[in-house]
Each structure stands twice: as C-alpha cells, then as structure tokens.
Design a protein around this motif. Structure first.
Motif, PDB file in Angstrom:
ATOM      1  N   VAL A  74       0.856  -1.183   0.000  1.00 11.88           N
ATOM      2  CA  VAL A  74       0.000   0.000   0.000  1.00 11.88           C
ATOM      3  C   VAL A  74       0.895   1.237   0.000  1.00 11.88           C
ATOM      4  N   SER A  75       0.772   2.055  -1.053  1.00 12.89           N
ATOM      5  CA  SER A  75       1.584   3.265  -1.142  1.00 12.89           C
ATOM      6  C   SER A  75       0.831   4.486  -0.645  1.00 12.89           C
ATOM      7  N   SER A  76      -0.511   4.439  -0.710  1.00 14.34           N
ATOM      8  CA  SER A  76      -1.302   5.549  -0.201  1.00 14.34           C
ATOM      9  C   SER A  76      -2.723   5.058   0.026  1.00 14.34           C
ATOM     10  N   VAL A  77      -3.464   5.812   0.840  1.00 20.18           N
ATOM     11  CA  VAL A  77      -4.879   5.509   1.101  1.00 20.18           C
ATOM     12  C   VAL A  77      -5.684   6.749   0.767  1.00 20.18           C
ATOM     13  N   ASN A  78      -6.539   6.620  -0.255  1.00 18.11           N
ATOM     14  CA  ASN A  78      -7.350   7.762  -0.695  1.00 18.11           C
ATOM     15  C   ASN A  78      -6.482   8.996  -0.937  1.00 18.11           C
TER      16      ASN A  78
END
Length: 665
Positions: free
Chosen positions: A126-130
């Motif tokens: 996961v590189s970013s969330v939203n």
C-alpha cells in the motif's frame, strides 16, 4: 608519550566483570572466533568479515535489474546479493514486476534457476490511502460517506418519494409535540391485551413458545417481520394513492460513469435548478448506414418516433450543422449518445495540439484544426482540445447546432441581397454600376457613351476619405515648376538653386562646369576612326584587343598576341562546402577568396591540360578550417612527392601550370 610505571603488582586479565590487561588477537585467533581473552583491532575485524571464513549471506544491494533484457547478468551473483526490478519481465519462469526484490539464497551459476533466488513481491504494498500517505486517518468525506450531523438531502431521493414540505403539525398538535400511545391510537405499556380485538381468534390463551419461528432469547430484525430497516430506500414502500410526490429537492449525484434514464423516452421532460458536473448528452439513433466511431461529429438527420436520428457531419454538404460529438461507438441502427456540451473524454487527440480550436472538416465525420476553405464549406467551431493523448485525449465540446452566420466567400466576390432579402455570393463583374448609390459625392458618370459625357465638373467629395499627403500628393511649388516647363527636344531639367528649369545640352554642360578639351575629350579624326572598327559580337571575340595599323592609319579588333588581353576572374563564394569541384576556366587566371569559416574543404582542381599552359590559380584562405588543394589525377604540385597542398589561414598562394603539373609561384 605517556610513561607507564609498575608498582610491582601483577595486573589480572580483563574479563566482562574484572578490569585488567587485554592482548590483541592474532589473525588466526580473529578468524577462529573462539578466544574470549583477546581484543580485535578494526583492521582485523574488517579482515575477518572479508575473509573466506568471515560473514557470508548478508544482504548486499547490487542495483536495478531489467527483467525484459536480463540485464545485468545474474549468473555471477553470490549469496546475499539482491536487486530491485526496474523493468518487468521474467526469470526462469518467475514473473517479475517493477519494484519486486530478487534475493539470492545461494551463489548463482549459469543458467540462473528459480531455486537460486527468492522473489519478494512489492506490487501489493500500500503506497497511499485515498491519496494520503503516512499515518492516515480517514474521515467520512474522504470516502464520500455521510458523517453524523449531515443533511438527509445528501442521500439519493430515489423515485422522488421524499417531499420537501415541512411538518406543520403532528396529529393536530403543534409546538414541542410529545405523542402518547393514546394520541396515535396505540396501546401503552401496561395496557391489557384484551383491549385489542381478537379478530379471527389469533390470540390464544396458551403461552408464547416461539417468535417468528425462533425460540430462546429472540432478537428480531426488520427482515424477520418483513419491515424496512434503517437505510432502506423509500421506494420499497407502496406509494398508494400517490401521496409521495416526485418533486426533487436534493442533488442528483451519479457515482459511476454510464448513461442514466429518467423516465420513459416519451415522458423524459423535467425542470432542474442545479450545478451540472459532466457532459450534456442526448440519446439518438445511428441512421448513417455505417458504424459511427466515438468522437466523430454528427448532425441530426431526422426523427424516429421520439428519438432523433444522426449521421456523420460534413462541412461542404447538406450534413450540417453539427449537433455534437459521438460519446460512444455504435453500429448502424443502434442507439448512441451524443455530447452536445462539456468534456468528451478518452478520445484520440494526438494529431492536434493543446488548445487547438476544432472545426467540422469537409471529410464526413472528421475534425480539423483549420477552418475549411471554399465557399461551399460551412464553418462551425465545435470545441477545443484540452488534453492531447492517443487514447485519453479530452475535447471540450461547444458550439453544437449552429454554423457560422457569415460563411466563406470566394475571391473577387461580394455578398449581395437578392429578391428574397437574402445575402448571396455574387461576382463583382456581374454587378451593374447602377446597383450602387451615388452617395459619395463623386462625379456623375453617364450610363452610356465615353467619359466625355461626364455631367458637371468631376470632384472628389469628402466621403471619398482620401487623405492629402497620404493617399494623394499634396501641392508642391517645385513640382508645379516642373509641370510648367516646356518639354523641348534634348532639354535637361536641372536645379538653379531656387527652382527647376529646362536647359539645352550646351547650357546644361556649362551649368555642370564641363569644358570640351579640358573636362571632356574633344572629337578627333583618330577617335572617329574607331567607328569604322567592325567585328561580330559573341564569344568568338572574347579577349580581342583594339589595335592600331600605322600602314593604313586605322583601328581594328584583333585576337590578343603577346602582351595584353589578360583576364582575371575573382570568386568569393564558390569554395564553401566540402568537397568543392572547380569548373573549367574561361579566363587566364582565377582568384578565389575562401570564406570557409571552420569547415574543412577539399578543392578539386581542373586538369592542367584542360586549363592550358600558363593558366594560374590564386587562393586566399580566410577561414580556420583546413583547405586542401588537390590537383587532378596523378598531377602534383612542385614535385611528385607533393600531390596536395594546404595553405594556412590568411595565406595567399598562386599555382601556375605548364599543362601537365602545377607550380607554386
């Protein structure tokens, strides 16, 4: 240097708990690793790590790996080496994605097999969330959800069942209403069951043994009793008697791409007061007889029932004006959506530039960034390119449904009103002068006869808008003097210091201060004889000289012999590119001024035999580039060992030929 003094007592060996002396280990002891009473210097530590019996298998980053080209070669990798995949591919059947790690679990050899390495898959990290990174804390708005306290109007009012009318009373009560069971005709806590009507004998005297088929500690849900739960749609209810209205008072939000129908085709009419986000489209039917591709311009060709039919727009045909661009690809006879305003996305705009204004082309179904030419072509600006891409281009559509009010007009034509009060293209040659009003104050011209039939004195009125000194010559006294002179044969117009006057040849000569015999050569019999010299003009008399024959006391044109008749050509432009081939000479000497700049140039000279004995080349070098003078074939310069010659910058060199070779002079 400090001096260590001993008091005679022995110093104990150092341990983990006792201070004392510590000996430095030998290399062998350092590599064996079993001695606990000696110390290791930094050099011995480094030697032990690098030695064959030192640390092995530690991770060592070796750089990136291109799996598509198998670069670099991994057959020499050793245990502990690891690489990061920069270009996707495979290695011994193992699929590799960008960002994956390759870690060798043993020393590699050729060929590299999957047993020699392990892949650490990094593609699912996961590189970013939203769109957020780091320690992420999402709110309801981050996931497009409603938070506590948000308005009900944020929900989708499906079927329009929720009305916008405010509550004015509850069961005839107003103000801060608190209803009781009696207010709503219900039973309150503690009321007797007997207060209910036991219709059909549903109530028995037996105790309850189950509830909706459940026993024990029963917890019912809305679905257990066929009821609606919190969050269910109002449309699940039966709108008996039409009590729920379809008036919308909330936003209509489309959460995914697609086409949404509001009602039937024949009844699709509504009134909205809202902000529109996205393209405006309408539904049509493809009546072109062929496939219409997404992005092609179309015009409304007719109507089928309640649905308009469309075909490809064409600027120089009746297939205009354009009603919009196709929002999707559709076969002949199929339904199709047309964008009449807003962004058309995911189209090929690679043939245009960012910001180009697009027009309907004279090729059916095509767009162009150049307004079409020709009187038959209608001009319609249909949109502008706001993203250039082969597959994800964007066109901002606008100007649908109307061509330019002023069409193209061919050269030498004007728009002229016809009997129907419409502007039509008319050639100037076809317009009778009587069609123009004489409202410029110009001279009246007779409708027949010559210009001698002019009535009145021709004058230019102020409406002609001719500026004196700009459009017409202003009055000038000296020009008036010239106009007043008598045009006598042989006269000269000269200035006398004040005005211009006309003078005869003799007077003009005196005015110029020219005296015959002093300033100009007087006529003599000898010079008059020159008029008797006869010759035939043309290349045949090139290099002839004028000679005097004393025996006949006359002048003549004869071929040069001995001295005289020497001609030179000076060339400043021929020698500039490499190589330069000189042309056969027509004079006795050719002088080349070489402005070659920094360019190296080889000059291929004409054969000595062609130039002829006595011909001479002169070369002046101005540039910094090397000039190489190269005689023809086996010819040389001065001696057989010198077949070329290169003068330095600013040198001037002359070469003369004997008809066989060349010589520096």
């Amino acid at each position: 240097m400090a001096t260590l003094y001993s008091s005679g007592a022995s110093t104990p060996d150092a341990t983990e708990t006792t201070a004392g002396k510590l000996r430095i280990s030998t290399n062998a002891e350092a590599l064996t690793g079993t001695n606990d009473t000696t110390a290791m210097t930094p050099l011995k530590v480094a030697t032990a790590i690098a030695g064959s019996s030192g640390v092995t298998g530690a991770l060592v980053y070796r750089g990136s790996y291109d799996a598509s080209t198998a670069s670099p070669d991994l057959s020499t990798a050793i245990k502990g080496d690891f690489y990061i995949v920069s270009v996707a591919g495979s290695l011994d059947g193992v699929a590799l994605s960008v960002g994956d790690h390759l870690v060798f679990n043993q020393n590699a050899s050729s060929p590299v097999t999957s047993a020699m390495f392990d892949k650490i898959d990094s593609t699912d990290a996961v590189s970013s969330v939203n769109g957020q990174t780091g320690v992420v804390t999402l709110t309801a708005s981050d996931v497009s959800a409603l938070a506590s306290g948000d308005n009900v109007s944020e929900l989708v009012n499906d079927s329009g069942y929720l009305t916008s009318a405010p509550v004015t009373s509850v069961n005839t009560l107003t103000g801060a209403v608190n209803l009781t069971a009696a207010d709503v005709g219900a039973l309150a806590t503690g009321d007797n069951v007997s207060a209910l009507i036991n219709d059909s004998g549903y109530l028995t005297s037996a105790p309850v043994s189950s509830v909706n088929g459940q026993t024990g500690v029963v917890t019912l849900t809305a679905s257990d009793v066929s009821a609606l739960a919190s969050g269910d749609n109002v449309s699940e209810l039966v709108n008996d008697s039409g009590y729920l209205t379809s008036t919308l008072s909330a936003d209509i939000i489309v959460d995914t791409d697609g086409a949404y129908d509001l009602g039937t085709e024949s009844a699709r009419l509504g009134l909205t007061f809202s902000d529109l986000d996205g393209a405006v489209t309408f539904k049509a039917s493809n009546a072109s007889g062929a496939q219409i591709t997404k992005g092609q311009p179309v015009y409304i060709a007719g109507v089928s029932g309640d649905v308009p039919t469309v075909a490809l727009a064409d600027a120089d045909a009746a297939a205009m004006p354009c009603a919009g661009l196709a929002a999707e690809t559709a076969n002949s006879g199929a339904a199709i959506r047309i964008v009449s305003f807003g962004n058309l996305t995911d189209v090929d705009t690679s043939s245009f530039s960012l910001g180009d204004t697009l027009y309907i082309d004279t090729t059916a179904g095509a767009l162009t960034a150049t307004p079409p030419a020709g009187e038959s072509a209608k001009i319609q600006n249909i949109g502008k390119v706001i993203r250039v891409h082969a597959t994800s281009g964007i066109i901002k559509v606008g100007g649908a449904g109307r061509s330019a009010a002023t069409p193209n007009l061919d050269q030498d034509k004007i728009f002229l009103g016809d009997s129907n009060n419409r502007a039509v293209s008319t050639a100037l040659s076809a317009v009778a002068l009587s069609s123009f009003n004489n409202d410029l104050g110009l001279a009246t011209i007779a409708t027949s006869g010559a210009y001698s039939d002019l009535s009145g004195t021709p004058t230019l009125g102020t409406a002609a808008a001719l500026d004196v000194g700009t459009d017409v010559q202003a009055y000038d006294a000296q020009l008036a003097d010239v106009a007043g002179l008598t045009p006598a044969d042989g006269s000269f117009i000269v200035g006398d210091g004040v005005n211009f006057v006309a003078e005869s040849g003799a007077t003009a000569r005196a005015s110029l201060g020219l005296t015959i015999g002093t300033d100009v050569l007087a006529a003599t019999a000898g010079l008059n004889d020159l008029s008797d010299v006869s010759f035939t003009a043309g290349p045949g008399i090139d290099n002839y000289v004028l000679t005097y024959d004393n025996a006949s006391s006359s002048w003549g044109a004869e071929a040069a012999a001995g001295g005289g008749g020497y001609s030179v050509t000076v060339d400043t432009s021929t020698i500039s590119t490499n190589p330069t081939n000189l042309s056969s000479p027509s004079d006795n000497e050719e002088v080349y001024i070489i402005g070659n700049g920094a360019t190296d140039v080889t000059v291929n000279m004409v054969a000595a035999a062609t130039c002829g004995s006595g011909f001479k080349y002169t070369f002046k070098v101005l540039g910094t580039g090397t000039i190489t003078l190269d005689p023809n074939g086996s010819e040389y310069i001065d001696h057989s060992g010198q077949t070329t010659y290169s003068p330095a910058q600013y040198d001037s060199v002359s070469l003369i030929t004997d008809g066989s070779n060349w010589y520096l002079v």
